[in-house]
Design an enzyme around this catalytic site. Structure first.
Site, PDB file in Angstrom:
ATOM      1  N   HIS A 157       0.848  -1.176   0.000  1.00  0.00           N
ATOM      2  CA  HIS A 157       0.000   0.000   0.000  1.00  0.00           C
ATOM      3  C   HIS A 157       0.893   1.238   0.000  1.00  0.00           C
ATOM      4  CE1 HIS A 157      -3.713   1.935   2.113  1.00  0.00           C
ATOM      5  NE2 HIS A 157      -3.193   2.711   1.217  1.00  0.00           N
ATOM      6  N   HIS A 200      -2.431   4.502  11.253  1.00  0.00           N
ATOM      7  CA  HIS A 200      -1.106   5.109  11.389  1.00  0.00           C
ATOM      8  C   HIS A 200      -1.155   6.333  12.294  1.00  0.00           C
ATOM      9  CE1 HIS A 200      -3.139   7.308   8.152  1.00  0.00           C
ATOM     10  NE2 HIS A 200      -2.390   8.340   8.461  1.00  0.00           N
ATOM     11  N   GLU A 206      -3.305  16.294   9.429  1.00  0.00           N
ATOM     12  CA  GLU A 206      -4.068  16.041   8.205  1.00  0.00           C
ATOM     13  C   GLU A 206      -5.482  16.599   8.314  1.00  0.00           C
ATOM     14  OE1 GLU A 206      -4.132  11.841   7.678  1.00  0.00           O
ATOM     15  OE2 GLU A 206      -1.964  11.613   7.898  1.00  0.00           O
ATOM     16  N   HIS A 230      -6.920  15.328  11.798  1.00  0.00           N
ATOM     17  CA  HIS A 230      -6.136  14.418  12.625  1.00  0.00           C
ATOM     18  C   HIS A 230      -4.798  15.092  12.880  1.00  0.00           C
ATOM     19  CE1 HIS A 230      -8.858  11.523  10.384  1.00  0.00           C
ATOM     20  NE2 HIS A 230      -9.211  11.405  11.639  1.00  0.00           N
ATOM     21  N   HIS A 236      -5.005   7.155  13.736  1.00  0.00           N
ATOM     22  CA  HIS A 236      -6.268   7.175  13.003  1.00  0.00           C
ATOM     23  C   HIS A 236      -6.220   6.169  11.865  1.00  0.00           C
ATOM     24  CE1 HIS A 236      -3.633  10.117  11.083  1.00  0.00           C
ATOM     25  NE2 HIS A 236      -4.253   9.883   9.954  1.00  0.00           N
TER      26      HIS A 236
HETATM   27 FE   LIG Z   1      -3.592   9.988   7.958  1.00  0.00          FE
END
Ligand SMILES: [Fe+2]
Length: 322
Positions: A157, A200, A206, A230, A236
């Site tokens: 990913h 993460h 963010e 966040h 989150h």
């Molecule tokens: Fe994030």
């Protein structure tokens, strides 16, 4: 975040503090600048740099969206590294106005934002009296559907930085004053991979917004025009429902994310501060954290044995860039 129901008329704004990146979510903005006109619809973005005078007319009488302001540097395209010369946002797709002018006597108000305060000055002519211009310090717009996503095609990913449209770089590699990232419609084909955004915590704070559709990692909890924040090192990831769906065997199959969904993220390594208006807003979701409350462990392995002396340390093989 902005909302407007009227045109600016014979007034304009200039930001002496930094550059604006504007992301319309509802309503087309008809922006007049000293360089000419830009019509910016939802699904497009515009950047209006420090010092430029501009006025906004609201097509259809209603507009809503998001603004990111940077106080140092300018937005640039990210380095493509091994991707090579083409991909992500291509330079050819950025559009800048052709000169447009008016020679008009009127009562005109110029509003300047300087150190966070607004100052106004009156003049008896339109500021849009620039007959022609050349140079490379000019506002521009970009259609986000032109973005060419890069993605995993085997397994694993990639970090969301792979979807960076524009970045305002900092002096520290791996961080940015601000990144503008989108999560566009695309195929997901990676095998043996948890496909939604992974859980993460990270250095960048963010701010996410949704232009349209339904984001794949916030089931039912994220409306177009809404936002989430966040902060630095706050853990989150997907909500419980999205997580449970993403670990079903069928989620391994190639799939296309909804074609009508467009989410974005403003990321910064500075600390965003909430305004009193945001904290006091009746639309603030105070129970947001409960979207993770049903997460449970699916670990089915055996308890790991106590490490032997030799296993307690191992080579640091991966870089610490993340
Ligand atoms: Fe994030």
């Amino acid at each position: 975040m902005y909302a407007a129901s009227a045109d600016m008329g014979d007034s304009c704004l200039a930001n002496a503090d930094g550059d604006f990146l504007i992301v319309p979510q509802l309503g087309t903005l008809c922006i007049t600048t000293e360089f000419g006109k830009l019509r910016v619809a939802p699904g497009e973005i515009t950047v209006i740099q420090r010092g430029m005078r501009f006025s906004v007319d609201v097509e259809g009488g209603r507009a809503r969206g998001y603004v990111l302001e940077v106080f140092a540097g300018h937005f640039v395209l990210p380095d493509l590294g091994p991707i090579g010369a083409n991909g992500l946002a291509n330079p050819r797709d950025f559009q800048t106005p052709v000169a447009w002018f008016e020679d008009r006597q009127c009562h005109y108000t110029v509003i300047t934002k300087f150190e966070g305060q607004l100052f106004s000055a009156d003049q008896n002519f339109s500021p849009y009296n620039v007959v022609a211009w050349h140079g490379n310090y000019a506002p521009y717009k970009y259609d986000l559907s032109r973005f060419c996503p890069m993605n995993a095609v085997a397994f694993d990913h990639p970090d969301p930085s792979i979807f960076t449209v524009l970045t305002c770089p900092s002096a520290i590699p791996g961080t940015a004053v601000a990144d503008f990232v989108i999560f566009p419609p695309r195929w997901t084909v990676a095998e043996h991979t948890f496909k939604p955004p992974y859980f993460h915590r990270n250095i960048m704070s963010e701010f996410m917004g949704l232009i349209r559709g339904e984001y794949d990692a916030k089931a039912g909890g994220f409306k177009p025009g809404g936002s989430s924040l966040h902060m630095c090192m706050t853990p989150h990831g997907p909500d419980t429902i999205s997580y449970e769906k993403a670990i079903l065997p069928v989620a391994e199959e190639p799939a296309h994310l909804p074609r009508d969904t467009l989410a974005f993220m403003f990321e910064t390594y500075y600390t965003p501060r909430l305004t009193a208006q945001a904290l006091g807003s009746s639309s603030m979701e105070r129970g947001y954290y409960q979207c993770w409350s049903g997460l449970k462990s699916h670990f089915t392995g055996s308890k790991s044995p106590a490490p032997s002396q030799a296993e307690e340390a191992r080579p640091l093989a991966e870089s610490a860039a993340a």
